[in-house]
Design an enzyme around this catalytic site. Sequence first.
Site, mmCIF file in Angstrom:
data_model
loop_
_atom_site.group_PDB
_atom_site.id
_atom_site.type_symbol
_atom_site.label_atom_id
_atom_site.label_comp_id
_atom_site.label_asym_id
_atom_site.label_seq_id
_atom_site.Cartn_x
_atom_site.Cartn_y
_atom_site.Cartn_z
ATOM 1 N N HIS A 73 -4.618 -1.851 -5.772
ATOM 2 C CA HIS A 73 -3.839 -0.707 -6.253
ATOM 3 C C HIS A 73 -4.802 0.412 -6.663
ATOM 4 C CE1 HIS A 73 -0.084 -3.358 -7.238
ATOM 5 N NE2 HIS A 73 -0.500 -3.460 -5.990
ATOM 6 N N ASP B 277 0.816 -1.223 0.000
ATOM 7 C CA ASP B 277 0.000 0.000 0.000
ATOM 8 C C ASP B 277 0.845 1.266 0.000
ATOM 9 O OD1 ASP B 277 -2.177 -1.751 0.149
ATOM 10 O OD2 ASP B 277 -2.099 -1.766 2.333
HETATM 11 P P1 GDP Z 1 -0.738 0.266 -3.551
HETATM 12 O O1 GDP Z 1 -1.336 -1.018 -3.098
HETATM 13 O O2 GDP Z 1 0.727 0.329 -3.295
HETATM 14 O O3 GDP Z 1 -1.073 0.614 -4.973
HETATM 15 O O4 GDP Z 1 -1.389 1.403 -2.626
HETATM 16 P P2 GDP Z 1 -2.939 1.547 -2.222
HETATM 17 O O5 GDP Z 1 -3.695 2.006 -3.399
HETATM 18 O O6 GDP Z 1 -3.429 0.319 -1.530
HETATM 19 O O7 GDP Z 1 -2.852 2.649 -1.108
HETATM 20 C C1 GDP Z 1 -2.313 3.917 -1.346
HETATM 21 C C2 GDP Z 1 -3.395 4.975 -1.038
HETATM 22 O O8 GDP Z 1 -2.789 6.247 -0.948
HETATM 23 C C3 GDP Z 1 -4.449 5.092 -2.113
HETATM 24 O O9 GDP Z 1 -5.667 5.449 -1.522
HETATM 25 C C4 GDP Z 1 -3.929 6.234 -2.990
HETATM 26 O O10 GDP Z 1 -4.961 6.910 -3.682
HETATM 27 C C5 GDP Z 1 -3.325 7.121 -1.933
HETATM 28 N N1 GDP Z 1 -2.169 7.916 -2.350
HETATM 29 C C6 GDP Z 1 -1.157 7.594 -3.198
HETATM 30 N N2 GDP Z 1 -0.213 8.552 -3.203
HETATM 31 C C7 GDP Z 1 -0.633 9.495 -2.320
HETATM 32 C C8 GDP Z 1 -0.064 10.709 -1.846
HETATM 33 O O11 GDP Z 1 1.018 11.116 -2.205
HETATM 34 N N3 GDP Z 1 -0.789 11.399 -0.907
HETATM 35 C C9 GDP Z 1 -2.003 10.976 -0.447
HETATM 36 N N4 GDP Z 1 -2.615 11.705 0.462
HETATM 37 N N5 GDP Z 1 -2.552 9.826 -0.878
HETATM 38 C C10 GDP Z 1 -1.883 9.096 -1.788
HETATM 39 P P1 IMO Z 2 -0.769 -4.251 -2.250
HETATM 40 O O1 IMO Z 2 -0.357 -4.769 -3.594
HETATM 41 C C1 IMO Z 2 -0.910 -4.763 2.094
HETATM 42 C C2 IMO Z 2 -0.681 -8.883 3.595
HETATM 43 C C3 IMO Z 2 -1.974 -9.294 4.286
HETATM 44 C C4 IMO Z 2 -1.423 -10.275 5.301
HETATM 45 C C5 IMO Z 2 -0.311 -10.979 4.513
HETATM 46 C C6 IMO Z 2 -0.712 -12.297 3.906
HETATM 47 O O2 IMO Z 2 -2.110 -3.596 -2.254
HETATM 48 O O3 IMO Z 2 0.292 -3.439 -1.627
HETATM 49 P P2 IMO Z 2 -2.305 -12.987 1.896
HETATM 50 O O4 IMO Z 2 -3.788 -12.734 1.678
HETATM 51 O O5 IMO Z 2 -1.452 -12.445 0.808
HETATM 52 O O6 IMO Z 2 -2.015 -14.416 2.215
HETATM 53 O O7 IMO Z 2 -1.952 -12.168 3.243
HETATM 54 O O8 IMO Z 2 0.072 -10.083 3.486
HETATM 55 N N1 IMO Z 2 -0.857 -8.344 2.229
HETATM 56 C C7 IMO Z 2 -0.904 -7.041 1.934
HETATM 57 N N2 IMO Z 2 -0.861 -5.957 2.719
HETATM 58 N N3 IMO Z 2 -0.983 -4.617 0.759
HETATM 59 C C8 IMO Z 2 -0.992 -5.689 -0.048
HETATM 60 O O9 IMO Z 2 -0.972 -5.603 -1.396
HETATM 61 C C9 IMO Z 2 -0.976 -6.979 0.533
HETATM 62 N N4 IMO Z 2 -0.993 -8.228 0.037
HETATM 63 C C10 IMO Z 2 -0.902 -9.053 1.080
HETATM 64 O O10 IMO Z 2 -2.601 -8.192 4.907
HETATM 65 O O11 IMO Z 2 -0.834 -9.596 6.374
HETATM 66 MG MG MG Z 3 -2.830 -1.719 -1.789
#
Ligand code: GDP
Ligand code: IMO
Ligand code: MG
Length: 460
Positions: A59, A31
């Site tokens: 994502h 994340d």
């Molecule tokens: P990923 O799994 O690595 O793609 O990340 P996620 O989408 O799960 O979580 C990142 C969150 O942060 C999302 O809600 C994005 O829209 C938000 N986000 C990404 N970059 C920024 C930033 O620079 N500032 C803020 N406030 N939010 C961001």
């Molecule tokens: P993105 O791509 C955050 C974590 C789960 C759990 C562990 C194992 O959005 O960054 P699983 O279901 O994969 O067997 O869970 O890994 N986990 C993540 N945490 N972002 C992710 O993906 C994750 N993918 C798996 O929360 O702790």
């Molecule tokens: Mg994510």
Amino acid sequence: MHQTPPTNQRTSASSSRSPRHAAVVGLQWGDEGKGKIVDLLTSRYDCIVRYNGGANAGHTVQVGRERYALHLIPSGILSQGKINIVGNGVVVDPEKLLDEIDGLRKRGVEVAENLRVSDRAHVVMPYHKEQDAALEELLEKRSGKSGAGQIGTTRRGIGPAYSDKVRRSTALRMGDLLDHALLLRKLETICGLRMAELEALGANVTPLVPRELADRFAAAGERLRPHITDTVYLVHDEMRAGRSVLFEGANACLLDIDHGTFPYVTSSNCSTLGIPAGSGVPGRMIDKVYGIMKAYSTRVGGGPFVTELLDATGDRIRTRGREFGTTTGRPRRCGWLDLVAVKYSVMVCGADAIACTLLDVLSGFDELKVCVGYRRADGTVTDRFIPDAERMQGFTPVYETLAGWGRELTDCTDRDELPPEAQRYLAFVESFVGIPVELVSVGPERNQTFERAGGLASAI
Ligand code: GDP
Ligand code: IMO
Ligand code: MG
């Protein structure tokens, strides 16, 4: 909305400034904003390839007021004229994939020839999800207190599907969905064994009927047929034709099955080390690795988290950063930036540059802490990350305290516009980790990002 030209009419997107082939990988526990950065970089590449994980990933890409949550489909799908590849290393839940395709199409995003799925990607079946949930519940019951023994998985069937891949005899691959007779034959063997396993776990099992499953998943396979192909030849053909590839890591380095905080990890190689196996592309062909690092730390699920803040500061980060899971909605654990962990991930992933995201979330703190070492229970200090939950027990952070800044950063368009304290925060990261922070993100939108030399913002 998006019209994808036929494959043979595409032109190469790579400019002389861009590395030919690059990867985006999370340097923490997921994340970090990988989706946002991949979406941003997509304009420079022709193919975007997912190589690991499955629907455990979430994502987020924000395009204007539209917010997309992508789980299985590469984030490049939102840009025109790109080939998006779900590689052989991904575990695919076919029905979830179809839902994702339908959801995107409903919003006007073209999903056609621009999405290709490996015929060798393993299939996540409903029983994998039941098994995932049953094991987590059993661990919770056995541990005596809620959650203590659980991994805290996303319950998307990821671990059980990868287990079947390694076990071989009970595995299904996407190509199998295209042959009903073969699928039925395989499911007849698999189902008997699976029932016995689920019953042994004490799961409240719905009987598995091979023919029903075969009909259901062959139907999903029919819908996915236009997308299923040998993606290894596809990506090599594209590369040979001069097209550039961006690899999109799911999950993150500290969740890597071999290099993360075992056993609190996911079941794939989510560091860049997973790229060769999960896509069929040798690692030496990747010219640049962008490590994505949020300006603080978060983690979902169980496992070591040395800089975790279980106080009002942690709550403040969670609220400002909207730190709730994209996939499961769970509140994310929040804490200060752990540079010991980031430096380790940079080493393992071979990262060349950092994209620092969510820097805006840190506005308003008088001071900020960054972790530069771990103090063991016996008082000794180490600057090494130890990817083993047992051996990290009792670790406490050694902090460096840096000055905070008051101003909101969301309108900053250049590094020079950042308050001096924010610039010093980034400079500290660079000097500790040893690679440059090339991209800075100060908000979820595409244009809330700038490149150190000002190049990327002007390319958007
Ligand atoms: P990923 O799994 O690595 O793609 O990340 P996620 O989408 O799960 O979580 C990142 C969150 O942060 C999302 O809600 C994005 O829209 C938000 N986000 C990404 N970059 C920024 C930033 O620079 N500032 C803020 N406030 N939010 C961001
Ligand atoms: P993105 O791509 C955050 C974590 C789960 C759990 C562990 C194992 O959005 O960054 P699983 O279901 O994969 O067997 O869970 O890994 N986990 C993540 N945490 N972002 C992710 O993906 C994750 N993918 C798996 O929360 O702790
Ligand atoms: Mg994510």
